[in-house]
Each structure stands twice: as structure tokens, then as C-alpha cells.
Design an enzyme around this catalytic site. Structure first.
Site: not given
Length: 594
Positions: A309, A330, A355, A397, A438-439, A442, A459
Site C-alpha cells: 500500500n 503505529i 475497519k 459505526k 473503498s476496499s 460492497v 445480507t
């Protein structure tokens, strides 16, 4: 092969031009003498013809007109031909003034007549094939109707005539009354209400050539789909994509395009600063890095655990000399301390986190270590080294969390915001929902399933999520940070939630693979059916309509530090859950294991 084609084209045009320039001299003399050239002027005609043809061919070469293919001949090339004939006439007149005896008898008016005739003849030759191609293209391929009479429409028509897509235009329609009844490149613009008649006539393709907001594009797409168009395309240049006719993507329909993006505010905040971004190779982190470079940061410390990355974001930013690549976890406090001491960042944007909800459910100890202890390191070291502002990237979330990931992010919010030191190290957090593409999200998953001709896995029939373009979300994050005073929990207005089943159905329709269908697989461990509303009536508006400040709640920092330290000595997953609930009482674990 390409070189041979170019040589043949040059030889063809060169031969034709010599013939046409020679004929133009002859026709100029014929016109001058009303169809019968006196014998006394024949020698002057021959001598002037040799000189003028040579001048014109030389200038045609000088103006690079022999490098222009037929299909690219346009107004610019026509101007060049006019310049060639004008300049050659002026040069010949100057030559004639010095060597008048050599050409005489010679009527001077022939110079002007020849310039006009040669420009018309040579220009006509080059436009002849364009006219033929335009006519031919009008008769080949599939019929289509263009929505909108705009400058984009002219580009669509030009592209179709040049053969970039296998369509011919049956008509142009527009919903604006002031445009209906006008002509666009020879086509009478009809009213949008006529679209159903095109369907009756067998037209199945519509090309949108209008600049529309995503919600307007979605409405138009739904309207065209309901009328019966099976192939709906758009002509645009979006987010750096190549200009042209393309399929409408799900991102085009879901993008929100906030109206209050203010580049100047972000530039003033980032410009000339030393910026550190953790998780620099992730979806959010990599976009934050790109925008920091774009808005003029002095240097950029990219902190990333993944070698691949880190390599990718450096490549994506063209190895900008301001980049400082730090491959580091980190949670390694000593090594991280050394990085702060070396670079002394002024702004820290903390995007590093685990995430993915199910993965954090299966690995709660790793989630706690990376998310909570990693964030604690970022905050503690930022305060130690006098960082001016720290921005925590949080998530929707974290609102009344039902999973390990959301709960760890709520702990991160509590530690960050209660560690704020106004006037010293100002710490803020920014919450938002899902970013498009985003990785692990969905949309890429659905795209992969469509490519593999598999049914789309959803789902639950009622599950919903919020979405925003990553570039827009990241700029709003930087805007929020720019107006912060320390201790704020900002919330981005993500608009209306999207039903995932509807999203899947639309993606199947856009790809033309509705037969694949949707498969409902049940909620995953820790997954919410509905994400909490990001904005509620108690939130405070900022000067930007897409950014709000919400209440975070105070927490005794010493108590929180001891609770986090207690988490560090826990290796039992059940105990991890219990200790997280002590910090975040609203944590209501949704196991979804049935």
C-alpha cells in the site's frame, strides 16, 4: 505499417496539391481573360506557375499540413491553407517586383485570383472525405437519440461521425423549452416528450449530453429506463476519466457532489505545513495524501504498515519529492516516537484503523490493539511533540455500536476528544459513512461478482448504508479540520441512506446482467441492519452545510487511561467485550450468528 500509411498519405496529398495548384494558375488566367488566354501571356503563366506551385508546396510542408489525416481536417487546418495561399501570393508579388521583366507580360490581378482558387480547391479536396464520412456514418451502426442540445452534443456528433462508436443519430431532444425547435448541427431539436416515439421506431439507445447533478442524473436514468431504453450512456469528463461516451456507473448515480466544497479554505489550512497521514495507503488515507499534496503541504509523512500500500500511494503521487515514506506499525511506540522526533509534523491526520466489521469480530484483540492503542500512540505523541492539530477519522459505526469495530472507534473518539489541549494540540474527530469503492466495501464486491457471472450477495433485504465519493469526503474532512478549535466531533452530512438490495438491482441493470439475480445470505456477525442517522436535530450547523458538530460527551481521562491499560492485559475475547462495554455502555453486541 503505420509509417507506410503516412508515406502514402503524404505522397497522395502532395501529388494532388501539385496538380490543383497548377490548375489554379490556369483557371486564374482563364478567368482574367474571360476564357481565352492570349499567346503573349503563356510564358508568364508557365513561369509564374512554377514559382507559385513551389512556394505553396513549401509552405504547406512548413505548416505541417501533410501530417494531418483526412478525418482530423478542421477549421484550424482550413485557416492554415488560407495562410499558405495568402503568404505565397505576397512572396510572389515581392519576387515579381524585383524580376518584373522575367514574368512580363503578366497581369497582377492573377495573383489574387489564383490565391482564392487554390485555397478553395485544396480545401475542398480535404473536406470532401469528411463530408463522405459524415454521410456514411449517418447510415451505419445502431440508432440512438441524444438527450440535450449542448456543446457536449456537438462533441458527441463529431465523435460518432469519426467512428468512435457504432451509432448513428436519429434525433436530439431537450426538456428546455427555449432550445426546442432550434437546430443543432443540422438536427431539429425536439421536445423530451417525444422520447416514447423513438422507442416505437425501434431506437433503444439514449446518450445523455447534459451536465447533471447525481440526483438529476438518477431521475433522468429512471425516466429513460421506464420509457424503455435498454442502453443508456453518458458523455462526460468526470474525476479525470477519459472524455467520451461511456456506460453510466453506479458511482455516477450515488455521488452526492456537496455544493460547499471550498478549496481555498483547505489550501489555507494545509498549505506550507508538515503533514503526517497514518494509514496512508488505505482508501481514505491515500486520498488524504493526494489532497494534501494538491493543496500545497510543505512535506508529507506517509505512515503505512503495508509495504504494498505504501508503494502504491507513492506511485499514485508520482514519487513527489515532498513524500517521506514510513513503513511502520503505529502500535510500535518507540519507533513511532522516533518518527515524530525526526519530522516534527504540524498536522496529523489519523486514518489508520481496522475497519472491516466481520474481520474485527473474528479478531477482537487485534482490533483493540490496532484501533485503540494505535490511536492512543498518535494522540500521546502528537501532544508530546507539540502537533498543532490532530484529526481522527471516525465512522458512523461508532454511533451506538453493535460490533467490535464500531466500539473500538468510539473509544478512539473518547480518548482523542478528551485529550484535547486548546491552544496547544487541538484534537478533533470527523465521522462519516461508507465511501464509494473503498476496499472491502460492497460496490467492488458486487462488481467482482458481476464480472464472475455470480448472483449478488446481499445480507438482508432491508439493510441500508450511507455513501459518499471518497474525494469529496476527504476534502470535507480537511475543511472540518480547518474550522476546528479543538475538541469537536464533526459529522458529515451523507444525505439519504441507500438500500443495498436496490443498489444491487441497479448495478445488475447497469451491467445488463439482471438474470444473475440477488442472493440474501443473512446479516454477518456484528452487522447493523440500519446505520444510525448521522445528523439529528441536536447537532450544530457550521458555516458549511455538509458539516455539523455533534455532542461527544466528556469522559474522565485518567479513568479512560486505566481502562485502556486494563484492555492491554486481556487475551480472552469475552473479557475484551465486557471491558469495552464498561467504556462504551451503549455497546449492544449484535452477534448475528444464527
Amino acid at each position: 505499417m503505420i509509417r507506410a500509411t503516412k508515406s502514402r498519405r503524404t505522397a497522395f496529398f502532395l501529388t494532388c496539391d501539385i496538380v490543383l495548384f497548377s490548375l489554379s494558375i490556369y483557371f486564374a488566367f482563364l478567368l482574367r481573360f474571360s476564357g481565352e488566354i492570349p499567346d503573349i501571356f503563356v510564358d508568364g503563366m508557365i513561369y509564374s506557375g512554377i514559382v507559385l506551385v513551389s512556394l505553396k508546396i513549401f509552405l504547406m510542408w512548413l505548416f505541417r499540413l501533410y501530417k494531418v489525416p483526412w478525418r482530423f481536417f478542421g477549421l484550424n487546418e482550413a485557416r492554415k491553407i488560407f495562410s499558405v495561399t495568402t503568404v505565397s501570393a505576397l512572396l510572389f508579388f515581392a519576387l515579381f517586383s524585383f524580376y518584373e521583366d522575367f514574368f512580363n507580360p503578366f497581369p497582377r490581378s492573377v495573383i489574387i485570383i489564383d490565391a482564392i482558387i487554390s485555397a478553395l480547391m485544396v480545401g475542398s479536396l480535404r473536406i470532401l472525405k469528411r463530408v463522405f464520412l459524415d454521410f456514411k456514418k449517418d447510415k451505419g451502426g445502431e440508432p440512438c437519440v441524444i438527450i440535450g442540445s449542448t456543446s457536449k452534443t456537438l462533441q458527441v456528433l463529431k465523435g460518432l461521425k469519426s467512428g468512435y462508436a457504432d451509432y448513428y443519430v436519429s434525433g436530439i431532444v431537450d426538456g428546455r423549452k427555449d432550445v426546442v425547435g432550434t437546430y443543432c448541427d443540422g438536427y431539429l431539436v425536439g421536445d423530451k416528450s417525444e422520447l416514447k416515439h423513438y422507442i416505437t421506431d425501434g431506437v433503444k439507445t439514449a446518450i445523455i449530453a447534459l451536465k447533471l447533478a447525481p440526483n438529476e442524473l438518477k431521475e433522468l436514468y429512471d425516466e429513460l429506463d421506464e420509457i424503455g431504453f435498454k442502453d443508456i450512456k453518458i458523455f462526460s469528463l468526470l474525476d479525470g476519466k477519459k472524455e467520451g461516451i461511456a456506460d453510466i456507473s453506479i458511482e455516477d448515480l450515488l455521488a452526492r457532489k456537496p455544493k460547499d466544497l471550498d478549496s481555498k479554505v483547505v489550501e489555507n489550512f494545509i498549505g506550507g505545513k508538515v503533514v503526517m497521514v497514518t494509514g496512508a495507503g488505505g482508501t481514505i488515507g491515500s486520498e488524504i495524501c493526494k489532497q494534501c499534496l494538491k493543496f500545497g503541504c510543505k512535506s508529507l509523512i506517509m505512515v503505512e504498515h503495508s509495504e504494498y500500500n505504501l508503494y502504491q500511494i507513492n506511485e499514485a503521487t508520482k514519487s513527489d519529492p515532498r513524500n517521506h515514506l514510513v513503513m511502520l506499525n503505529i502500535t510500535h511506540t518507540k519507533e513511532f516516537d522516533d518518527i515524530f522526533a525526526k519530522f516534527r509534523p504540524e498536522i496529523v491526520i489519523h486514518a489508520a484503523a481496522y475497519k472491516h466489521v466481520p474481520l474485527c469480530e473474528f479478531n477482537p484483540i487485534s482490533a483493540v490493539q490496532n484501533n485503540i492503542f494505535g490511536t492512543k500512540n498518535v494522540i500521546d505523541l502528537s501532544k508530546k511533540y507539540g502537533v498543532k492539530r490532530v484529526v481522527l477519522i471516525s465512522t458512523d459505526k461508532a454511533v451506538r455500536p453493535t460490533n467490535i469495530m464500531g466500539t473500538t472507534k468510539r473509544v478512539c473518539e473518547l480518548y482523542s476528544l478528551n485529550s484535547n489541549e486548546t491552544g496547544k494540540t487541538e484534537i478533533v474527530a470527523v465521522r462519516f459513512g461508507n465511501v464509494l469503492g473503498s476496499s472491502g466495501s460492497v460496490i467492488p464486491k458486487f462488481k467482482a461478482q458481476i464480472a464472475a457471472n455470480e448472483p449478488l450477495s446481499v445480507t438482508h433485504p432491508d439493510i441500508t448504508r450511507y455513501f459518499m465519493l471518497v474525494s469529496e469526503a476527504c476534502q470535507l474532512v480537511l475543511q472540518a479540520a480547518s474550522i476546528a478549535e479543538g475538541g469537536e466531533l464533526f459529522v458529515l452530512n451523507m444525505g439519504e441512506p441507500v438500500k443495498i438490495a436496490d443498489l444491487a438491482a441497479r448495478m445488475l441493470k447497469l451491467s445488463g446482467k439482471e438474470e444473475l439475480g440477488i442472493k440474501f445470505v443473512g446479516l454477518r456477525p456484528g452487522e447493523k441492519l440500519y446505520e444510525e442517522l448521522l445528523i439529528d436535530e441536536n447537532d450544530v450547523a457550521t458555516k458549511f452545510e455538509s458539516i455539523f458538530v455533534t455532542k461527544s460527551g466528556s469522559y474522565d481521562l485518567d479513568l479512560l487511561k486505566s481502562q485502556i491499560a486494563n484492555l492491554a492485559g486481556t487475551s480472552d475475547e469475552k473479557s475484551i467485550e465486557e471491558k469495552l462495554k464498561l467504556i462504551v455502555p451503549e455497546f449492544n453486541h449484535a452477534l448475528n450468528k444464527e
